[in-house]
Design a protein around this motif. Structure first.
Motif, PDB file in Angstrom:
ATOM      1  N   LEU A  49       0.837  -1.195   0.000  1.00  0.00           N
ATOM      2  CA  LEU A  49       0.000   0.000   0.000  1.00  0.00           C
ATOM      3  C   LEU A  49       0.880   1.255   0.000  1.00  0.00           C
ATOM      4  CD1 LEU A  49      -3.026   0.730   0.154  1.00  0.00           C
ATOM      5  CD2 LEU A  49      -2.701   1.119   2.601  1.00  0.00           C
ATOM      6  N   ARG A  50       1.927   1.223   0.828  1.00  0.00           N
ATOM      7  CA  ARG A  50       2.806   2.398   0.911  1.00  0.00           C
ATOM      8  C   ARG A  50       3.498   2.667  -0.416  1.00  0.00           C
ATOM      9  NH1 ARG A  50       7.043   3.134   5.584  1.00  0.00           N
ATOM     10  NH2 ARG A  50       7.813   4.552   4.006  1.00  0.00           N
ATOM     11  N   VAL A  51       3.970   1.565  -1.045  1.00  0.00           N
ATOM     12  CA  VAL A  51       4.644   1.721  -2.339  1.00  0.00           C
ATOM     13  C   VAL A  51       3.669   2.323  -3.347  1.00  0.00           C
ATOM     14  CG1 VAL A  51       5.651   0.467  -4.273  1.00  0.00           C
ATOM     15  CG2 VAL A  51       6.260  -0.156  -1.931  1.00  0.00           C
ATOM     16  N   TYR A  52       2.424   1.822  -3.307  1.00  0.00           N
ATOM     17  CA  TYR A  52       1.419   2.295  -4.270  1.00  0.00           C
ATOM     18  C   TYR A  52       1.174   3.793  -4.089  1.00  0.00           C
ATOM     19  CZ  TYR A  52      -2.996   2.811  -6.732  1.00  0.00           C
ATOM     20  OH  TYR A  52      -3.981   3.238  -7.595  1.00  0.00           O
ATOM     21  N   ARG A  53       1.117   4.221  -2.834  1.00  0.00           N
ATOM     22  CA  ARG A  53       0.813   5.631  -2.580  1.00  0.00           C
ATOM     23  C   ARG A  53       1.969   6.559  -2.958  1.00  0.00           C
ATOM     24  NH1 ARG A  53      -2.094   5.346   3.211  1.00  0.00           N
ATOM     25  NH2 ARG A  53      -4.202   4.878   2.510  1.00  0.00           N
ATOM     26  N   SER A  54       3.191   6.124  -2.651  1.00  0.00           N
ATOM     27  CA  SER A  54       4.303   7.062  -2.847  1.00  0.00           C
ATOM     28  C   SER A  54       5.101   6.725  -4.103  1.00  0.00           C
ATOM     29  CB  SER A  54       5.234   7.004  -1.637  1.00  0.00           C
ATOM     30  OG  SER A  54       5.787   5.706  -1.534  1.00  0.00           O
ATOM     31  N   ARG A  55       4.438   6.123  -5.096  1.00  0.00           N
ATOM     32  CA  ARG A  55       5.203   5.660  -6.247  1.00  0.00           C
ATOM     33  C   ARG A  55       5.754   6.832  -7.075  1.00  0.00           C
ATOM     34  NH1 ARG A  55      -0.064   5.088  -7.069  1.00  0.00           N
ATOM     35  NH2 ARG A  55      -1.012   5.763  -9.040  1.00  0.00           N
ATOM     36  N   LYS A  56       6.949   6.607  -7.619  1.00  0.00           N
ATOM     37  CA  LYS A  56       7.582   7.599  -8.488  1.00  0.00           C
ATOM     38  C   LYS A  56       7.592   7.010  -9.899  1.00  0.00           C
ATOM     39  CE  LYS A  56       9.778  10.315  -5.169  1.00  0.00           C
ATOM     40  NZ  LYS A  56       9.080   9.872  -4.025  1.00  0.00           N
ATOM     41  N   LYS A  57       8.430   7.590 -10.764  1.00  0.00           N
ATOM     42  CA  LYS A  57       8.561   7.063 -12.125  1.00  0.00           C
ATOM     43  C   LYS A  57       9.207   5.671 -12.064  1.00  0.00           C
ATOM     44  CE  LYS A  57      11.780   8.471 -15.305  1.00  0.00           C
ATOM     45  NZ  LYS A  57      12.890   9.128 -14.922  1.00  0.00           N
ATOM     46  N   LYS A  58       8.736   4.746 -12.896  1.00  0.00           N
ATOM     47  CA  LYS A  58       9.327   3.404 -12.890  1.00  0.00           C
ATOM     48  C   LYS A  58      10.745   3.474 -13.424  1.00  0.00           C
ATOM     49  CE  LYS A  58       8.832  -1.301 -14.500  1.00  0.00           C
ATOM     50  NZ  LYS A  58       8.219  -2.262 -15.364  1.00  0.00           N
ATOM     51  N   SER A  59      11.666   2.804 -12.731  1.00  0.00           N
ATOM     52  CA  SER A  59      13.050   2.917 -13.194  1.00  0.00           C
ATOM     53  C   SER A  59      13.435   1.694 -14.024  1.00  0.00           C
ATOM     54  CB  SER A  59      13.989   3.055 -11.998  1.00  0.00           C
ATOM     55  OG  SER A  59      13.715   2.052 -11.072  1.00  0.00           O
ATOM     56  N   SER A  60      14.567   1.836 -14.694  1.00  0.00           N
ATOM     57  CA  SER A  60      14.984   0.780 -15.616  1.00  0.00           C
ATOM     58  C   SER A  60      15.409  -0.465 -14.838  1.00  0.00           C
ATOM     59  CB  SER A  60      16.164   1.292 -16.447  1.00  0.00           C
ATOM     60  OG  SER A  60      17.114   1.848 -15.560  1.00  0.00           O
ATOM     61  N   ILE A  61      15.343  -1.602 -15.532  1.00  0.00           N
ATOM     62  CA  ILE A  61      15.644  -2.885 -14.876  1.00  0.00           C
ATOM     63  C   ILE A  61      17.159  -3.042 -14.744  1.00  0.00           C
ATOM     64  CG2 ILE A  61      15.567  -5.376 -15.259  1.00  0.00           C
ATOM     65  CD1 ILE A  61      12.787  -4.949 -16.467  1.00  0.00           C
ATOM     66  N   THR A  62      17.597  -3.473 -13.524  1.00  0.00           N
ATOM     67  CA  THR A  62      19.049  -3.635 -13.319  1.00  0.00           C
ATOM     68  C   THR A  62      19.390  -5.114 -13.220  1.00  0.00           C
ATOM     69  OG1 THR A  62      18.773  -3.600 -10.929  1.00  0.00           O
ATOM     70  CG2 THR A  62      19.159  -1.489 -11.979  1.00  0.00           C
ATOM     71  N   LYS A  63      20.689  -5.419 -13.311  1.00  0.00           N
ATOM     72  CA  LYS A  63      21.098  -6.839 -13.260  1.00  0.00           C
ATOM     73  C   LYS A  63      20.820  -7.428 -11.876  1.00  0.00           C
ATOM     74  CE  LYS A  63      25.860  -5.554 -12.315  1.00  0.00           C
ATOM     75  NZ  LYS A  63      26.865  -4.762 -12.796  1.00  0.00           N
ATOM     76  N   TRP A  64      20.910  -6.570 -10.828  1.00  0.00           N
ATOM     77  CA  TRP A  64      20.640  -7.075  -9.465  1.00  0.00           C
ATOM     78  C   TRP A  64      19.182  -7.524  -9.357  1.00  0.00           C
ATOM     79  CZ3 TRP A  64      25.084  -7.779  -7.489  1.00  0.00           C
ATOM     80  CH2 TRP A  64      26.127  -6.845  -7.645  1.00  0.00           C
ATOM     81  N   TYR A  65      18.307  -6.696  -9.928  1.00  0.00           N
ATOM     82  CA  TYR A  65      16.878  -7.005  -9.856  1.00  0.00           C
ATOM     83  C   TYR A  65      16.597  -8.317 -10.568  1.00  0.00           C
ATOM     84  CZ  TYR A  65      11.967  -6.724 -11.303  1.00  0.00           C
ATOM     85  OH  TYR A  65      10.660  -7.006 -11.559  1.00  0.00           O
ATOM     86  N   LEU A  66      17.165  -8.454 -11.769  1.00  0.00           N
ATOM     87  CA  LEU A  66      16.946  -9.684 -12.547  1.00  0.00           C
ATOM     88  C   LEU A  66      17.446 -10.897 -11.768  1.00  0.00           C
ATOM     89  CD1 LEU A  66      17.806  -8.635 -16.203  1.00  0.00           C
ATOM     90  CD2 LEU A  66      15.615  -9.415 -15.316  1.00  0.00           C
ATOM     91  N   ALA A  67      18.658 -10.776 -11.208  1.00  0.00           N
ATOM     92  CA  ALA A  67      19.249 -11.915 -10.488  1.00  0.00           C
ATOM     93  C   ALA A  67      18.334 -12.336  -9.337  1.00  0.00           C
ATOM     94  CB  ALA A  67      20.629 -11.515  -9.953  1.00  0.00           C
ATOM     95  N   LYS A  68      17.815 -11.332  -8.592  1.00  0.00           N
ATOM     96  CA  LYS A  68      16.974 -11.679  -7.440  1.00  0.00           C
ATOM     97  C   LYS A  68      15.674 -12.348  -7.896  1.00  0.00           C
ATOM     98  CE  LYS A  68      17.197  -7.644  -5.431  1.00  0.00           C
ATOM     99  NZ  LYS A  68      17.110  -6.504  -4.487  1.00  0.00           N
ATOM    100  N   GLN A  69      15.071 -11.782  -8.963  1.00  0.00           N
ATOM    101  CA  GLN A  69      13.812 -12.364  -9.443  1.00  0.00           C
ATOM    102  C   GLN A  69      14.037 -13.816  -9.918  1.00  0.00           C
ATOM    103  OE1 GLN A  69      11.477 -10.819  -8.246  1.00  0.00           O
ATOM    104  NE2 GLN A  69      10.370  -9.588  -9.751  1.00  0.00           N
ATOM    105  N   VAL A  70      15.165 -14.045 -10.625  1.00  0.00           N
ATOM    106  CA  VAL A  70      15.460 -15.406 -11.123  1.00  0.00           C
ATOM    107  C   VAL A  70      15.606 -16.365  -9.948  1.00  0.00           C
ATOM    108  CG1 VAL A  70      17.245 -16.814 -12.220  1.00  0.00           C
ATOM    109  CG2 VAL A  70      16.484 -14.684 -13.303  1.00  0.00           C
ATOM    110  N   LEU A  71      16.343 -15.929  -8.897  1.00  0.00           N
ATOM    111  CA  LEU A  71      16.572 -16.814  -7.741  1.00  0.00           C
ATOM    112  C   LEU A  71      15.253 -17.135  -7.024  1.00  0.00           C
ATOM    113  CD1 LEU A  71      19.913 -15.371  -6.340  1.00  0.00           C
ATOM    114  CD2 LEU A  71      19.531 -17.680  -7.181  1.00  0.00           C
ATOM    115  N   VAL A  72      14.394 -16.096  -6.884  1.00  0.00           N
ATOM    116  CA  VAL A  72      13.110 -16.363  -6.212  1.00  0.00           C
ATOM    117  C   VAL A  72      12.272 -17.309  -7.095  1.00  0.00           C
ATOM    118  CG1 VAL A  72      11.013 -15.333  -5.290  1.00  0.00           C
ATOM    119  CG2 VAL A  72      13.174 -14.157  -4.994  1.00  0.00           C
TER     120      VAL A  72
END
Length: 1543
Positions: A49-72
């Motif tokens: 809910l907090r993220v939804y309320r205070s959301r900013k511009k979506k940022s570009s995808i990083t290698k860290w993000y990809l790695a974490k999503q793949v592992l999960v």
């Protein structure tokens, strides 16, 4: 129930009762799985809910993000496989236990949720969610138990549950990988500041700051390296949040204030009474100052109160709440340490206990310490940030308020006081915010400590606590005594700095008159008292330290003694003794802090009320000034009455005046007729009584005293507008600035010092005019802009700018002027008298009227024709050429030797404004730093050399040199140092001894039972323990006392050396160094050496030895600990080295960025009328916000650097505790409980000490910089010796003959000659006048006679003695000068005439009589003892000039140099001076540097200088006959023959 769920036992205590304990698998698969999952599922909705309320511009995808999503994703697949296995597997049992398929289903849902959360974080600045990080940590910790259970099962039986185990191991590995990945911070396009994008763990440990620390270690940090602060703590956003709350709170406070006022008025029923009229209109500044003082004391002030804290609280309540929670957690976990210590000691004493219990305790101890460290550092971080924001808020609010404060309120504060609100009071609030939580935290800690101690030792604790409580008032008494001594010291310091300030301001006079020794003695006598006082302060401090040292020792001795003596059954065992000691150590901190916190909170309340009074003051009321756009007149006064002060009669009375667009209106009138006040009323600076002023269009304003900002000339002229090159060139040409720009080293990029110090009065006035002309406004208000410029320049400006054909001919111009000969050219003349319009009309109408104007004009013309000043025929305008202003050839100050900074006392200024509103306050040229001769500069191709007149302050970077430490220690004396160190070492030895003895004492409980404990043994234990404790305190006392005396001696020596070398410095040193910078050495740096440096050195030594002794004790118990010390020591030193380099530079950057805030503020306060007139408030507010933000970012980084260090050091400390307790468990068999207790209770203390040591190291480094800066000025170059072996005869010079032979001189080695080989003879008793244009070298000539400038060739011989061959004082005491600026010093009138007490009272009265001051001085209450205020502010300029004449009359020397006063003196005083000089100095040789030709027309000879050469030399008659340079100068001044000058 749960047993069925798993098909196995859920819990059985017997599992733990074995050397190889383990948890049941069912417990591990249920409770330990559900804890982390429950945490995640509970918090996830709120997070999303907090993220939804205070959301900013979506940022570009990083290698860290990809790695974490793949592992999960992989974890999700593993859970699915496990579910499939559980459903398909046939376990041979009738039913598969539910846990086998419920857990995978839970995990599938959880991993989906985690994927969603990580995806949602793409819209946040900070990608790594803190609660996911906590989830991973929890999950891994809980899984660890199952991990080891499964491994044990596989080792026993390799085939059991193999598939399930493999899946579990793989997912366990993935989770660890994800946790590692989430420690890395992901960059964001939205924020450049790493602190906002840092991951949770990086934020906890401040690892995001590593890059700056590394950078700072490699090279000194610069301002560009420091990161910007976040938007939400930038000045603008903080202040806008605060202002909302401030407005509402202030309104409430004002209502309460009104009620209070009505109540008190009802009680008294009296109206405040005004001053009587005569007094208020009096011309004498003194009277006004007196009445002001009386008025102040009569009424105790009331104002809207107690709103500031509420407003601040509402602005920052979230931060306050967060820090409150962190502090609470920290304080509670603090008391887990002694409990764990107790368990460990019990474990050590019990040989039956299992080893794994010891490991669990050790790990718990480590985890608890880690938790404490993290909470404490985050708490500090929040508090310091809060403090910074509070300071920012206050500073910005005070600045904004200064721009809108009403004149009446503004007058209650001098500039210094206003700047103090911004610097001192804001700083005090900041300091208090840093630790106001301690108010409740200390109380909580005291209560908890006593509670736990009671559990250990029962009522005998009260004895120890009683001792502590008894010592609090003792400390309180010391604190108040200390406060009194410090108060006294501040008084001495202020006195000493006041004298220093005056010495530096009047340095030139001191050198001319050879008065340095007298002033040196003055400073030294004050310093002697100051040092004596410091010694008392030091002795008191020593006693305080002694008691602080004694307290814990006394407390433990009394408590333990009472405990064993009360009841023979009480035996002191290790658990009780060491747990209690740890608790006492905790208790010591809050008990010492509480009184300090309370006193600093009380101090801050004073600051708060001062700020409330200032910020709650009334704003400028400009309702009487009406701005309209469609109106036929440019300005209209309708029945307008205005006053400076409500209690006083109106200064402007019932003025009706219409000014048409495009007119040039001159406003004239005698001194004090209200000309300047009329203008101030238009600008809205005055209080409206009735009537109003209507103004059409924008205004530009040129004040009488030009206001110049510190910056380049170009910046001053543009004043924030865009550059239009064509217009700019036109303006410069019209304002006659071109010749000046050619002379100035950097052209229009020359930097101007503070208050325009390196410009002459005329240049400042013209720049001020150019600024107004460049702003394309509709109405121009010019307050006497021609007063400070020479005749020909004045004419040029009038024709090119103001007159009918000038740049402003289509604008409306109001010109206040004293120059009569411009009046025929104006459209209309307004004659003011006593604040009303007497007459108004054109020049010819007013003359025809034969009214006030015509009368005044006649008297002026009579006066000036007799003076030979300006011949103006009665009403007929003459040819342009003869129309000269009072010819005062404007000195472009060219000798770089007369820098006299005068603090403009704003109180005096407003006073004199009120007493004579139109008075021509001409700033004498004293404020001008004389710039070196023009030609020399033209050839200087490098702009850098002269363009920056004032050298940038030398900012040391890098490590402080070892030689500086040596210099300080040398000043203390080596024998002292050896003794001090010896006593401190003995203290450490006694400390180790008492610990070992206590350990032996607790061993008795094992040897003897309670019944057969021999009393003699008991008494021996108590006695020796007490004795060792007292020995510690005594050694500390001895060391401290010795160091106090040593440091005091060092202070004395350093100050003495500094003073001597500054007084011996040549004049050019004072020209290139701002006074403030030199004063800073005597103020800040000396006080650091006096007070802070000795303390930080002492603390450093004690910390260092304390750590060494703790490590020694640990090694005595377990020698193998040495192996641990080495790597930890290396880590520790490395951290320190990295930190100190960065912190030192950040500290410097902080102070470098802080001063612009204050100097810009004091500049603003001085220039308020100009800022208001141009309506540039917003631009100035913006600049101030920028300056504060610049300082904020350095301060922010400095705060973070401290936290970065603290968290790492505490980690090292925690590791020491962990390793030592681990070794205790490993070597349990060889150790006893008392050893464990004695090692760990000391190890627990080490964390704080380690932290403190680095603090002290960096503080000592910061403070030793003061010695470095003092040393820099001790080694400054000196002028020739004051007295040499060759002394002139006592009656020298008897004749007064002066011979110049080929004399050459230059200002500084790198510049060209100013005098280029002058040869001439001045005979005995001859009167010589020296004339020449600006920059010809006239003043250099006098400076050479006094050897202010040393020769570069040739010589000057006086009565046969070469002046270069004798000491400076021998020379200067035999010559006399009446300088251009009358410089006086604060002290008695007598001291100003005769500082060495050489003359009798009769001689002094005689001199005063000849100087026409006798009647004035005799009329003063105290006569000769009348106190002169700083810079002689309480005497008029004329009186000051006459006092200088008195000095010369007392000296009676054969040679008199007269550097003629220019604008400072009115005609009357001038005549008196000339008369006295003619009669009294007829037997002397007199050299006059002339600015007005008529004063030297009766000289025997006239010397005309041009460009450093003599171009003409002869009697006035001869020179007027030739048509040479002198003839033309005389013609320009309206002198065509000698009769014109008859006096």
């Amino acid at each position: 129930m749960v047993d069925k769920f798993c098909n196995s036992t859920f819990w059985n205590a017997s599992f733990l009762d074995s050397p190889e304990a383990d948890l049941p698998l069912c417990f591990e698969q249920t409770v330990l799985v559900w804890i982390p999952l429950g945490f995640l599922w509970l918090l996830a909705p709120w997070q999303l809910l907090r993220v939804y309320r205070s959301r900013k511009k979506k940022s570009s995808i990083t290698k860290w993000y990809l790695a974490k999503q793949v592992l999960v994703g992989l974890l999700f697949i593993l859970a699915a496989i496990e579910l499939v296995l559980a459903l398909t597997e046939d376990s041979g049992q009738a039913t598969t236990p539910p846990v086998k398929y419920t857990n995978p289903i839970l995990y599938l849902g959880t991993w989906l949720l985690v994927l969603l959360i990580q995806y949602s974080r793409q819209w946040c600045v900070q990608k790594n969610s803190w609660f996911l990080s906590i989830f991973w940590i929890l999950s891994i910790c809980c899984d660890t138990f199952q991990f080891q259970t499964l491994i044990r099962a596989l080792l026993k039986d390799s085939s059991s549950n193999l598939a399930y185990s493999c899946l579990f191991f793989i997912s366990y590995g993935f989770q660890i990988l994800i946790l590692i990945l989430s420690t890395f911070s992901e960059k964001n396009d939205l924020s450049s500041n790493p602190s906002s994008t840092a991951s949770f763990l990086s934020n906890l440990t401040f690892s995001w700051f590593d890059s700056i620390v590394l950078k700072g270690y490699k090279k000194p940090l610069t301002f560009e390296d420091v990161w910007e602060v976040d938007e939400e703590i930038k000045t603008k956003s903080v202040v806008s949040r605060f202002e909302v709350f401030m407005a509402s709170q202030l309104q409430k406070a004002r209502r309460a204030f009104q009620k209070r006022r009505q109540k008190s008025q009802r009680k008294t029923g009296a109206k405040p009474r005004g001053l009587d009229k005569n007094q208020s209109q009096s011309q004498d500044v003194l009277v006004l100052e007196e009445t002001k003082k009386k008025k102040k004391s009569k009424t105790t002030e009331d104002f809207p109160k107690s709103w500031l804290i509420k407003a601040l609280f509402k602005t920052f309540y979230t931060v306050i709440l967060k820090s409150f929670i962190l502090k609470l957690v920290h304080d509670i976990s603090l008391f887990l340490n002694p409990q764990l210590l107790k368990l460990l000691i019990a474990f050590g004493s019990d040989y039956e206990s299992y080893v794994w219990i010891g490991y669990v305790y050790t790990i718990c101890l480590f985890v608890v310490s880690l938790l404490q460290s993290l909470c404490l550092q985050s708490y500090f971080q929040l508090c310091f940030m809060l403090g910074m924001s509070v300071r920012t808020t206050v500073m910005a609010s005070v600045y904004k308020k200064a721009l809108t404060l009403s004149h009446l309120n503004r007058r209650q504060y001098t500039i210094g006081e206003t700047v103090n609100l911004m610097s001192v009071d804001a700083q005090k609030l900041m300091d208090v915010t840093n630790f106001f939580h301690l108010l409740w935290s200390t109380v909580l800690q005291i209560v908890l400590s006593i509670f736990f101690l009671w559990r250990e030792l029962g009522p005998s604790v009260l004895a120890g606590v009683g001792v502590m409580v008894l010592l609090i008032p003792v400390n309180g008494i010391f604190a108040t005594k200390n406060r009194n001594i410090q108060f006294k010291n501040m008084k001495y310091k202020d006195k000493r700095l006041k004298v220093m300030n005056e010495i530096l301001s009047g340095m030139k006079i001191l050198k001319y008159f050879a008065w340095e020794p007298s002033f040196k003695d003055q400073v030294n006598s004050i310093r002697k008292k100051e040092l004596k006082n410091l010694l008392n302060f030091g002795q008191l401090q020593t006693l305080t330290v002694f008691f602080l040292q004694l307290t814990p020792i006394l407390v433990s001795v009394t408590t333990f003694s009472v405990y064993v003596l009360v009841d023979s059954n009480n035996v002191l065992d290790a658990e009780k003794a060491f747990t209690s000691i740890t608790l006492f150590n905790i208790l010591r901190f809050p008990l010492t802090m509480l009184p300090m916190v309370i006193s600093s909170v009380l101090q801050a309340t004073v600051s708060v009320s001062r700020l409330e009074k200032y910020l709650g003051g009334d704003d400028l009321d400009t309702s009487a000034i009406r701005r309209v756009s469609n109106f036929d007149k440019a300005v209209q006064f309708s029945e307008a009455s205005f006053t400076w002060d409500r209690d006083v009669e109106a200064t402007i009375q019932d003025v009706n005046l219409d000014i048409m667009p495009g007119q040039l209106v001159a406003i004239v009138g005698t001194v004090g007729s209200g000309k300047s006040s009329l203008i101030s009323a238009m600008l809205g600076e005055m209080e409206n009584v009735h009537g109003h002023i209507t103004i059409k269009g924008t205004m530009a304003y040129v004040p009488q005293q030009s206001w110049i900002q510190n910056g380049t000339i170009k910046d001053n002229i543009l004043f924030g507008s865009k550059l239009n090159e064509k217009r700019y060139q036109e303006v410069i040409e019209a304002c006659a600035l071109l010749p000046d720009l050619e002379i100035l080293p950097g052209g229009d990029l020359t930097e101007i010092g503070e208050k325009g110090i390196n410009l002459s009065g005329g240049q400042k006035q013209r720049i001020s005019l150019a600024r107004a002309v460049y702003q394309d406004s509709d109405i121009y208000i010019l307050d006497d802009p021609l007063s400070a410029v020479d005749a020909h320049v004045g004419k040029h400006i009038f024709n090119k700018v103001l007159g009918p054909h000038g740049l402003l001919n289509d604008k409306t111009r109001l010109l206040v002027t004293h120059s009569i000969h411009f009046l025929p050219q104006v459209d209309e003349i307004v004659v003011l008298g006593n604040g009303t319009v007497m007459e108004k009309g054109s020049y010819s109408t007013l003359l025809a009227k034969k009214g006030v104007f015509a009368k005044n004009l006649k008297t002026f013309i009579r006066h000036s024709s007799s003076e030979g000043e300006a011949m103006v025929n009665d009403g007929v305008e003459e040819d342009d050429d003869d129309c000269g202003l009072v010819p005062s050839i404007e000195e472009l100050p060219e000798d770089a030797a007369s820098l006299t900074m005068r603090r403009e006392n704003s109180l005096h200024r407003t006073m004199s404004r009120r007493s004579r509103p139109g008075s021509r306050h001409l700033k004498s040229l004293k404020n001008s730093l004389k710039i070196r001769n023009g030609n020399a500069l033209k050839e200087e191709k490098e702009p850098v050399k002269g363009q920056k007149l004032i050298e940038k302050e030398f900012m040391e970077s890098g490590k402080v040199k070892f030689s500086i430490y040596m210099k300080y220690l040398q000043a203390m004396g080596w024998s002292s140092i050896i003794f001090i160190i010896f006593f401190y070492v003995m203290n450490s030895v006694a400390f180790i001894g008492s610990n070992l003895w206590l350990s032996a004492w607790t061993r008795d409980s094992v040897i003897y039972n309670a019944t057969d404990y021999p009393p003699s043994q008991r008494d021996l234990r108590i006695g020796v323990y007490g004795g060792l404790g007292v020995a510690q305190a005594v050694f500390v006392l001895a060391a401290t006392i010795w160091s106090v005396y040593g440091c005091n001696y060092a202070s004395k020596i350093l100050h003495k050396q500094l003073l001597i070398s500054v007084l011996h410095a040549p004049m050019r040193f004072f020209d290139t160094t701002p006074t403030g910078r030199i004063v800073n050495r005597f103020a800040g740096d000396i006080s650091t050496v006096d007070e802070t440096l000795p303390q930080s050195l002492r603390s450093w030594l004690m910390c260092f030895l304390g750590i060494i002794s703790t490590l020694v004790m640990i090694c005595m118990a377990t020698p193998i600990f040495v192996i641990v010390i080495i790597p930890l020591g290396i880590i520790y030193v490395a951290i320190q080295v990295f930190y100190v380099a960065t912190s030192r530079q950040l500290r410097r950057l902080d102070s470098v960025t802080r001063s612009p805030i204050y100097s810009h503020f004091s500049e603003t306060v001085t220039g308020l009328p100009v800022i208001h007139a141009f309506e540039h408030q917003q631009r100035f507010i913006k600049y101030n916000e920028m300056a504060i933000d610049n300082n904020q970012k350095c301060l922010f980084s400095w705060i973070i650097s401290n936290r970065w260090l603290a968290i790492r050091l505490e980690f090292v400390g925690n590791l020491i505790v962990f390793c030592s307790s681990l070794l205790m468990v490993i070597y349990k068999t060889t150790l006893t409980g008392d050893t464990i207790g004695f090692v760990l209770s000391n190890a627990l203390n080490i964390t704080q000490t380690l932290n403190w040591l680095v603090r002290m190291t960096s503080e000592t480094e910061t403070n030793i910089v003061a010695v470095e800066r003092i040393n820099e000025y001790i080694n400054v170059e000196t002028e020739a010796p004051w007295v040499t072996d060759k002394r002139p005869p006592t009656d020298w010079p008897s004749k007064g003959e002066i011979q110049f032979s080929n004399y050459q001189v230059r200002y500084r080695p790198e510049l060209d000659l100013v005098l280029k080989g002058i040869t001439c003879n001045v005979k005995s008793t001859e009167k010589v006048g020296v004339v020449g244009r600006t920059g010809a070298g006239k003043s250099s000539l006098t400076n050479c006679l006094f050897r202010i400038l040393e020769s570069a060739g040739g010589q000057i011989i006086i009565d046969g003695v070469d002046i270069a061959s004798i000491g400076l004082h021998d020379l200067r005491e035999k010559l006399t000068i009446i300088p251009q600026d009358p410089v006086l010093f604060s002290g008695s009138l007598r001291m100003n005439l005769d500082p060495f007490n050489k003359y009798s009272d009769e001689e002094i009265w005689k001199a005063l009589e000849l100087a026409h001051l006798k009647s004035f001085v005799a009329g003063l209450q105290l006569g000769l003892s009348h106190e002169v205020t700083e810079a002689g502010e309480n005497l008029s300029i004329g009186q000051r000039q006459l006092l200088c004449l008195g000095r010369a009359l007392l000296r009676k020397s054969k040679i008199l140099v007269l550097d003629e006063a220019t604008a400072a003196v009115d005609l009357e005083t001038d005549q008196l001076i000339q008369q006295t000089i003619r009669s009294e100095f007829s037997h002397c040789t007199v050299i006059t540097i002339a600015h007005r030709l008529h004063t030297i027309m009766d000289s025997d000879k006239i010397m005309v200088l041009d460009n450093g050469n003599i171009v003409e030399y002869g009697s006035p008659e001869e020179l007027l006959e030739k048509s040479g340079p002198f003839y033309f100068m005389a013609k320009e001044a309206g002198i065509d023959n000698l009769n014109n000058t008859a006096l």
